[in-house]
Design a protein around this motif. Structure first.
Motif, PDB file in Angstrom:
ATOM      1  N   THR A 158       6.790  -8.014  -3.666  1.00 58.71           N
ATOM      2  CA  THR A 158       7.939  -6.833  -2.877  1.00 58.71           C
ATOM      3  C   THR A 158       8.367  -6.954  -1.330  1.00 58.71           C
ATOM      4  O   THR A 158       7.641  -8.519  -0.868  1.00 58.71           O
ATOM      5  CB  THR A 158       6.648  -5.283  -2.817  1.00 58.71           C
ATOM      6  OG1 THR A 158       5.257  -6.300  -1.616  1.00 58.71           O
ATOM      7  CG2 THR A 158       6.067  -5.514  -3.757  1.00 58.71           C
ATOM      8  N   ASN A 159       9.143  -7.061  -0.676  1.00 56.15           N
ATOM      9  CA  ASN A 159       9.319  -6.880   0.976  1.00 56.15           C
ATOM     10  C   ASN A 159       9.281  -6.266   1.813  1.00 56.15           C
ATOM     11  O   ASN A 159       8.282  -5.436   1.438  1.00 56.15           O
ATOM     12  CB  ASN A 159      10.595  -7.429   0.987  1.00 56.15           C
ATOM     13  CG  ASN A 159      11.414  -6.070   0.907  1.00 56.15           C
ATOM     14  OD1 ASN A 159      11.257  -4.812   1.296  1.00 56.15           O
ATOM     15  ND2 ASN A 159      12.371  -5.696  -0.382  1.00 56.15           N
ATOM     16  N   GLU A 160       8.898  -6.361   3.244  1.00 55.48           N
ATOM     17  CA  GLU A 160       8.609  -5.968   4.384  1.00 55.48           C
ATOM     18  C   GLU A 160       8.957  -4.062   4.179  1.00 55.48           C
ATOM     19  O   GLU A 160       8.325  -3.273   4.590  1.00 55.48           O
ATOM     20  CB  GLU A 160       8.406  -6.447   4.790  1.00 55.48           C
ATOM     21  CG  GLU A 160       8.185  -7.711   5.707  1.00 55.48           C
ATOM     22  CD  GLU A 160       8.714  -8.617   6.499  1.00 55.48           C
ATOM     23  OE1 GLU A 160       9.592  -8.178   7.598  1.00 55.48           O
ATOM     24  OE2 GLU A 160       7.971  -9.267   7.197  1.00 55.48           O
ATOM     25  N   ARG A 161      10.350  -3.932   3.334  1.00 55.59           N
ATOM     26  CA  ARG A 161      10.740  -2.627   3.118  1.00 55.59           C
ATOM     27  C   ARG A 161      10.124  -2.042   2.398  1.00 55.59           C
ATOM     28  O   ARG A 161      10.061  -0.034   2.018  1.00 55.59           O
ATOM     29  CB  ARG A 161      11.793  -2.732   3.012  1.00 55.59           C
ATOM     30  CG  ARG A 161      12.592  -3.425   4.856  1.00 55.59           C
ATOM     31  CD  ARG A 161      14.553  -3.391   4.162  1.00 55.59           C
ATOM     32  NE  ARG A 161      14.987  -3.967   3.423  1.00 55.59           N
ATOM     33  CZ  ARG A 161      15.165  -5.737   2.830  1.00 55.59           C
ATOM     34  NH1 ARG A 161      15.216  -5.664   4.015  1.00 55.59           N
ATOM     35  NH2 ARG A 161      15.445  -5.826   1.651  1.00 55.59           N
TER      36      ARG A 161
END
Length: 213
Positions: A158-161
């Motif tokens: 997953t990314n930071e968003r």
């Protein structure tokens, strides 16, 4: 407070009546059906499953179940997978050397447990993460497992968003595997909450409570 309506998806797999009764006791109105539109419209959808991965996927595709799951999730509508109903959410499963495509909601393969005694059958504790909603109040309880296969790694990046899913782990014979996942509207358990006594009943109540939130 309104009582949420839940569909238990009938695609020829799972201890359907026991799941229906357990979800009803957890506070929902429950319909057992394979009807596409009814399953799409319900407040919550439960996808049970027992037996072979390939057979479960074949039954699911016959009623367009993978499309029901995908469309519900794209609209943020809750889905709960149980046992093989959790396994089919991964990209695929390997049984007896044959790989079967899954629903591909999560990357990774479901493979045979590497333990001296397989199947893993009976009560086991789990390692629930901080912030869990599913296991609130039952983090230290034992749950009932019956399976020979599992997701033995968690491969979703997953990314930071986006919020990282909450992954619960368990161990059998030294082999660590995914016991449950909470991933936005998509939740799943490798164990059978409907067979897990008071702890399983509490977990289902926790899930049903999110449908009214």
């Amino acid at each position: 407070m309104t009582v949420p309506d839940v569909v238990v998806l009938d695609y020829g797999s799972g201890n359907l009546r026991s799941v229906v009764r357990a979800v009803e006791r957890a506070g929902a109105t429950v319909t057992l059906t394979s009807d596409f539109d009814t399953a799409l419209a319900a407040d919550g959808l439960v996808v049970p499953g027992v037996g072979a991965y390939a057979a479960c996927m074949a039954g699911l595709r016959e009623i367009k179940g993978e499309r029901i799951i995908g469309r519900r999730l794209s609209g943020g509508r809750p889905v709960l997978g149980i046992c093989v109903g959790m396994q089919i959410l991964f990209a695929g499963g390997v049984e007896h050397g044959v790989e079967t495509d899954g629903c591909d909601e999560w990357p990774g393969l479901v493979t045979r447990l590497e333990a001296d005694v397989v199947p893993h059958m009976g009560w086991n504790t789990v390692e629930a993460p901080e912030g869990t909603q599913l296991f609130a109040g039952v983090e230290d309880e034992r749950f009932y497992f019956v399976h020979s296969y599992a997701a033995r790694s968690w491969d979703l990046v997953t990314n930071e968003r986006t919020a990282a899913p909450l992954v619960t782990w368990a161990e059998h014979g030294g082999d660590r595997f995914v016991a449950a996942v909470e991933n936005g509207p998509l939740s799943a358990t490798q164990f059978h909450p409907e067979k897990s006594g008071d702890a399983g009943a509490a977990l289902l109540r926790n899930w049903v409570a999110t449908l009214s939130a």
